[in-house]
Scaffold this active site. Structure first.
Site, short mmCIF file in Angstrom:
data_model
loop_
_atom_site.label_atom_id
_atom_site.label_comp_id
_atom_site.label_asym_id
_atom_site.label_seq_id
_atom_site.Cartn_x
_atom_site.Cartn_y
_atom_site.Cartn_z
N GLU A 18 -9.73 -0.84 -4.49
CA GLU A 18 -8.58 -1.70 -4.14
C GLU A 18 -9.03 -2.88 -3.29
O GLU A 18 -10.15 -2.92 -2.79
CB GLU A 18 -7.55 -0.89 -3.33
CG GLU A 18 -6.36 -0.37 -4.15
CD GLU A 18 -5.40 -1.47 -4.59
OE1 GLU A 18 -5.61 -2.66 -4.27
OE2 GLU A 18 -4.42 -1.13 -5.27
N ARG A 101 0.41 6.46 4.77
CA ARG A 101 -0.80 5.65 4.99
C ARG A 101 -0.48 4.22 4.58
O ARG A 101 0.46 3.96 3.83
CB ARG A 101 -1.98 6.18 4.18
CG ARG A 101 -1.81 6.07 2.66
CD ARG A 101 -3.13 6.22 1.95
NE ARG A 101 -3.04 6.30 0.50
CZ ARG A 101 -2.92 5.27 -0.33
NH1 ARG A 101 -2.82 4.04 0.15
NH2 ARG A 101 -2.89 5.46 -1.64
N ASN A 103 -1.17 0.82 2.46
CA ASN A 103 -1.67 0.53 1.13
C ASN A 103 -2.18 -0.92 1.15
O ASN A 103 -2.97 -1.25 2.02
CB ASN A 103 -0.60 0.78 0.07
CG ASN A 103 -1.21 0.98 -1.31
OD1 ASN A 103 -2.27 1.61 -1.44
ND2 ASN A 103 -0.59 0.45 -2.34
N GLU A 121 0.19 10.21 -2.03
CA GLU A 121 0.57 10.64 -3.37
C GLU A 121 0.28 12.12 -3.60
O GLU A 121 -0.73 12.64 -3.14
CB GLU A 121 -0.20 9.81 -4.41
CG GLU A 121 0.22 8.35 -4.41
CD GLU A 121 -0.69 7.48 -5.26
OE1 GLU A 121 -0.21 6.91 -6.24
OE2 GLU A 121 -1.89 7.40 -4.92
N ASN A 154 2.62 -2.89 -2.22
CA ASN A 154 1.46 -3.31 -2.99
C ASN A 154 1.23 -4.81 -2.92
O ASN A 154 1.34 -5.41 -1.87
CB ASN A 154 1.54 -2.77 -4.42
CG ASN A 154 0.33 -1.91 -4.73
OD1 ASN A 154 -0.78 -2.23 -4.33
ND2 ASN A 154 0.52 -0.83 -5.45
N ASP A 204 0.54 -3.65 -9.54
CA ASP A 204 -0.27 -3.21 -8.40
C ASP A 204 -0.69 -4.42 -7.57
O ASP A 204 0.15 -5.14 -7.08
CB ASP A 204 -1.46 -2.39 -8.94
CG ASP A 204 -2.09 -1.47 -7.91
OD1 ASP A 204 -2.13 -1.83 -6.73
OD2 ASP A 204 -2.56 -0.38 -8.30
#
Length: 299
Positions: A18, A101, A103, A121, A154, A204
């Site tokens: 990511e 958490r 992202n 998740e 996101n 995303d």
């Protein structure tokens, strides 16, 4: 568009790769592996990947004006000194939500670090809903919360005139826009500028090009798409050899290369055997557009 070329530059098999960001000074691409708990740096000069391990899921990395980097780690904003491999906490949010958490995160044109949270998740894109919030870390290390009830916070970026903030809450299947006040960092007037189609799957990470068009990585869609936020139309689709494309940024000498991260988390052996590059980092050339250099955190 036959000149578009895609190559896997780092086949590290990240669980969830990511937050790609280009470090011009180092001639390198930074990214994170969230469940792998590491910040990674791929050198365009040596093609080698270095990594710094951290003590919690690390979900985004950004440049820092004073040197080195800032990261989101668990539910903390933190500073990372690369050579010393030293992490120090700057601010802690949601201490009352141990299952949450951070992202995705990104720095705005004024040097503020925006990042949002989500519940951990259970399986990919399966989680307790509406647990996240969107935050800003200011240069004086104060933190402001913009809103809550977020599913998976996101992709985020800013328009070229800095008057619009673009944002994705993945499970809304929408790319949203807000009016943006660059002086204060305040956001207002949320609206949708693009709704994803079924085959595009889950929106995303996101970045913007020098023509003001948005590029969105489609998780489970195996592609990045180029959108016009003014018309709400999709302009281009670039398919990748992996399904779980997670985020994208521009980089390289003149920001004409696109880098795309991907994930392997939640894929079984058969799926991985069909997509051996899952979790790799890809470089796309020949798109014919350039990106905007990343902004460094001012604090």
């Amino acid at each position: 568009m036959s000149s578009v070329k895609i190559e896997c530059i780092a086949s590290e098999g990240y669980g969830i790769g990511e937050s790609p960001v280009w470090d011009e000074k180092e001639g390198a691409l930074l990214c994170v592996d969230i469940p792998g708990r590491k910040v990674c740096r791929w050198s365009s000069l040596t093609s080698q990947v270095q990594a710094v391990s951290v003590d919690a899921p690390v979900s985004s990395v950004a440049l820092r004006k004073s040197g080195d980097y800032v990261i989101t780690l668990g539910t903390r904003f933190a500073a990372l000194k690369w050579k010393e491999q030293l992490v120090t906490t700057i601010a802690h949010v949601e201490k009352d939500k141990p299952n949450n958490r951070f992202n995705d995160g990104k720095v705005d044109p004024a040097g503020r670090y925006f990042a949002g949270t989500m519940a951990e998740e259970i399986r990919p894109a399966v989680l307790e809903r509406h647990q996240g919030s969107l935050y800003t870390l200011f240069s004086d290390f104060s933190v402001v919360k913009h809103f809550d009830q977020v599913d998976i916070s996101n992709g985020l970026d800013w328009s070229l005139d800095h008057k619009t903030f673009f944002y994705i809450d993945s499970l809304s299947y929408s790319v949203d826009a807000f009016d943006y006040d660059i002086q204060t960092g305040k956001i207002a007037n949320r609206r949708s500028v693009y709704r994803l189609e079924k085959e595009e799957s889950i929106p995303d990470g996101m970045c913007i090009d020098t023509e003001g068009k948005l590029w969105v990585a489609c998780y489970n869609g195996g592609r990045v798409i180029r959108l016009d936020p003014e018309t709400g139309k999709r302009l281009q689709t670039v398919k990748l050899p992996v399904d779980k494309t997670t985020s994208c940024c521009f980089g390289g000498k003149d920001y004409s290369e696109m880098y795309v991260t991907s994930a392997s988390y939640g894929m079984d052996k058969e799926w991985l055997s069909r997509q051996p590059q899952a979790g790799g980092v890809f470089k796309i050339t020949g798109l014919g557009v350039k990106g905007v250099p990343p902004y460094p955190f001012a604090g």
